[in-house]
Write a protein that holds these residues in place. Sequence first.
Motif, short mmCIF file in Angstrom:
data_model
loop_
_atom_site.label_atom_id
_atom_site.label_comp_id
_atom_site.label_asym_id
_atom_site.label_seq_id
_atom_site.Cartn_x
_atom_site.Cartn_y
_atom_site.Cartn_z
N ALA A 1 -13.67 14.33 4.51
CA ALA A 1 -12.96 13.13 4.08
C ALA A 1 -11.51 13.47 3.75
CB ALA A 1 -13.67 12.51 2.87
N ASP A 2 -10.80 12.45 3.27
CA ASP A 2 -9.42 12.59 2.80
C ASP A 2 -8.49 13.05 3.91
OD1 ASP A 2 -7.52 12.20 0.94
OD2 ASP A 2 -7.98 13.94 -0.31
N LEU A 3 -8.67 12.45 5.10
CA LEU A 3 -7.79 12.81 6.21
C LEU A 3 -6.38 12.28 6.01
CD1 LEU A 3 -7.75 14.23 8.94
CD2 LEU A 3 -8.42 12.08 10.02
N GLY A 4 -6.20 11.39 5.03
CA GLY A 4 -4.87 10.87 4.77
C GLY A 4 -3.88 11.93 4.32
N ASP A 5 -4.38 13.08 3.85
CA ASP A 5 -3.49 14.18 3.46
C ASP A 5 -3.14 15.09 4.62
OD1 ASP A 5 -3.42 13.31 0.87
OD2 ASP A 5 -5.02 14.62 0.17
N ALA A 6 -3.71 14.83 5.80
CA ALA A 6 -3.43 15.70 6.95
C ALA A 6 -1.97 15.53 7.39
CB ALA A 6 -4.36 15.36 8.10
N GLN A 7 -1.42 16.57 7.95
CA GLN A 7 -0.03 16.56 8.41
C GLN A 7 0.03 17.10 9.82
OE1 GLN A 7 2.63 18.49 5.72
NE2 GLN A 7 1.81 17.49 3.90
N LEU A 8 0.95 16.52 10.59
CA LEU A 8 1.18 17.02 11.93
C LEU A 8 1.97 18.31 11.85
CD1 LEU A 8 2.11 13.71 13.80
CD2 LEU A 8 -0.08 14.92 13.78
N LEU A 9 1.59 19.27 12.67
CA LEU A 9 2.30 20.54 12.69
C LEU A 9 3.70 20.34 13.26
CD1 LEU A 9 -0.55 22.87 13.98
CD2 LEU A 9 0.00 22.20 11.64
N GLY A 10 4.68 20.96 12.63
CA GLY A 10 6.07 20.81 13.06
C GLY A 10 6.87 19.85 12.21
N MET A 11 6.21 19.18 11.24
CA MET A 11 6.95 18.30 10.35
C MET A 11 7.86 19.14 9.46
SD MET A 11 3.90 15.66 9.27
CE MET A 11 4.97 14.67 8.24
N PRO A 12 9.03 18.58 9.06
CA PRO A 12 9.97 19.38 8.27
C PRO A 12 9.39 19.81 6.92
CG PRO A 12 10.63 17.08 8.34
CD PRO A 12 9.55 17.24 9.36
N VAL A 13 8.61 18.97 6.25
CA VAL A 13 7.98 19.33 4.98
C VAL A 13 6.48 19.41 5.24
CG1 VAL A 13 7.61 18.68 2.59
CG2 VAL A 13 9.79 18.18 3.70
N ARG A 14 5.95 20.61 5.20
CA ARG A 14 4.56 20.80 5.59
C ARG A 14 3.91 21.83 4.68
NH1 ARG A 14 2.45 24.49 9.10
NH2 ARG A 14 4.54 24.99 9.84
N ASP A 15 2.87 21.41 3.98
CA ASP A 15 2.10 22.32 3.15
C ASP A 15 0.83 22.78 3.85
OD1 ASP A 15 3.97 22.01 1.13
OD2 ASP A 15 2.93 20.27 0.31
N ALA A 16 0.36 22.03 4.83
CA ALA A 16 -0.88 22.34 5.52
C ALA A 16 -0.61 23.19 6.76
CB ALA A 16 -1.60 21.04 5.93
N SER A 17 -1.60 24.01 7.12
CA SER A 17 -1.51 24.85 8.30
C SER A 17 -2.92 25.22 8.72
CB SER A 17 -0.69 26.11 8.03
OG SER A 17 -1.36 26.94 7.09
N PRO A 18 -3.14 25.59 9.98
CA PRO A 18 -4.47 26.02 10.40
C PRO A 18 -4.99 27.21 9.61
CG PRO A 18 -3.12 25.52 12.31
CD PRO A 18 -2.22 25.45 11.12
N ALA A 19 -4.12 28.18 9.29
CA ALA A 19 -4.56 29.33 8.51
C ALA A 19 -5.00 28.93 7.11
CB ALA A 19 -3.44 30.37 8.44
N ALA A 20 -4.30 27.95 6.52
CA ALA A 20 -4.69 27.47 5.19
C ALA A 20 -6.02 26.73 5.25
CB ALA A 20 -3.60 26.57 4.62
N ASP A 21 -6.27 26.00 6.32
CA ASP A 21 -7.57 25.33 6.47
C ASP A 21 -8.70 26.34 6.59
OD1 ASP A 21 -6.43 22.87 6.29
OD2 ASP A 21 -6.56 22.38 8.43
N VAL A 22 -8.49 27.40 7.34
CA VAL A 22 -9.53 28.43 7.49
C VAL A 22 -9.78 29.11 6.16
CG1 VAL A 22 -10.13 30.59 8.63
CG2 VAL A 22 -9.06 28.76 9.95
N ALA A 23 -8.72 29.41 5.41
CA ALA A 23 -8.89 30.02 4.09
C ALA A 23 -9.64 29.07 3.16
CB ALA A 23 -7.53 30.38 3.50
N ALA A 24 -9.37 27.77 3.26
CA ALA A 24 -10.10 26.79 2.43
C ALA A 24 -11.56 26.70 2.85
CB ALA A 24 -9.42 25.43 2.54
N LEU A 25 -11.84 26.82 4.14
CA LEU A 25 -13.24 26.84 4.59
C LEU A 25 -13.97 28.06 4.02
CD1 LEU A 25 -12.79 25.84 8.35
CD2 LEU A 25 -14.07 24.54 6.64
N ALA A 26 -13.32 29.20 4.05
CA ALA A 26 -13.94 30.41 3.50
C ALA A 26 -14.15 30.28 2.00
CB ALA A 26 -13.07 31.63 3.81
N ALA A 27 -13.20 29.70 1.29
CA ALA A 27 -13.35 29.50 -0.16
C ALA A 27 -14.49 28.53 -0.46
CB ALA A 27 -12.03 29.00 -0.75
N THR A 28 -14.63 27.50 0.36
CA THR A 28 -15.73 26.55 0.16
C THR A 28 -17.07 27.20 0.45
OG1 THR A 28 -14.23 24.75 0.82
CG2 THR A 28 -16.59 24.27 0.80
#
Length: 247
Positions: free
Chosen positions: A89-116
Amino acid sequence: MLPMMHPHLIRPWGIAQTTAGPGLLLDLYQGGSMAALMRSAGPLSLGETVTALTPVAEACAHLHQLGAAHGDVTAANILLTPEGLPALADLGDAQLLGMPVRDASPAADVAALAATAWFCLTGQLPEARQVRLPLGSLRPDLTTPLISLLEESLEPSGGITADEFARELYSQAEPEPLNLMRTADEQVLAELPTVLPEPAAKRPLVGWFRRLWGPARKADPHRSRRDQAQSPNWASKLPSSRRAFRV
């Protein structure tokens, strides 16, 4: 959001105007969240973790292929259907890669999956690398490849993609169904599928006595019907009003 849809991403259906402002109309997931399940059931087995997180990792891989990242993969954002199917859920926080202000990244998603996954297996989130206890000491029953997968995925420089994480996690154990009856309220309890009990195993002593005694004796056609009749049940001696309660 619609072009990014995946079977394990919660689908939006429109926008509704409320007294608190506009809101999204989303699919209903009555099974609650993984965080709520963890609060009631405690740490999950490896098979239950595979069931809960492999589809979510596939959904993250789908987003990464489309040039987006979720940015907030947590147990609270993994919702469940009454059948135990997970969705992110909460896809509203997703960001397109290449945006000037971006906190999300594929590596951060994988790290969050491992933490979960770490949280599902141990009941606690992993601490920083310098003070973190080895996963093998918290769950000695886990395999070495799984421990290496989670510990490497927690590092942003691990180089593991979400697709690789999903395939490696799925290969570690046979998936097991999630038992939502421990957290479901009365309304959701009626929506849960019925779980049939497993058939009782044959008692070895009974089979041994049967082999010792020999096959059952067949009825002799020359015997009288009265001799062949079984002894009457005890309930037949009760009044008719009480016979209905016989099991």
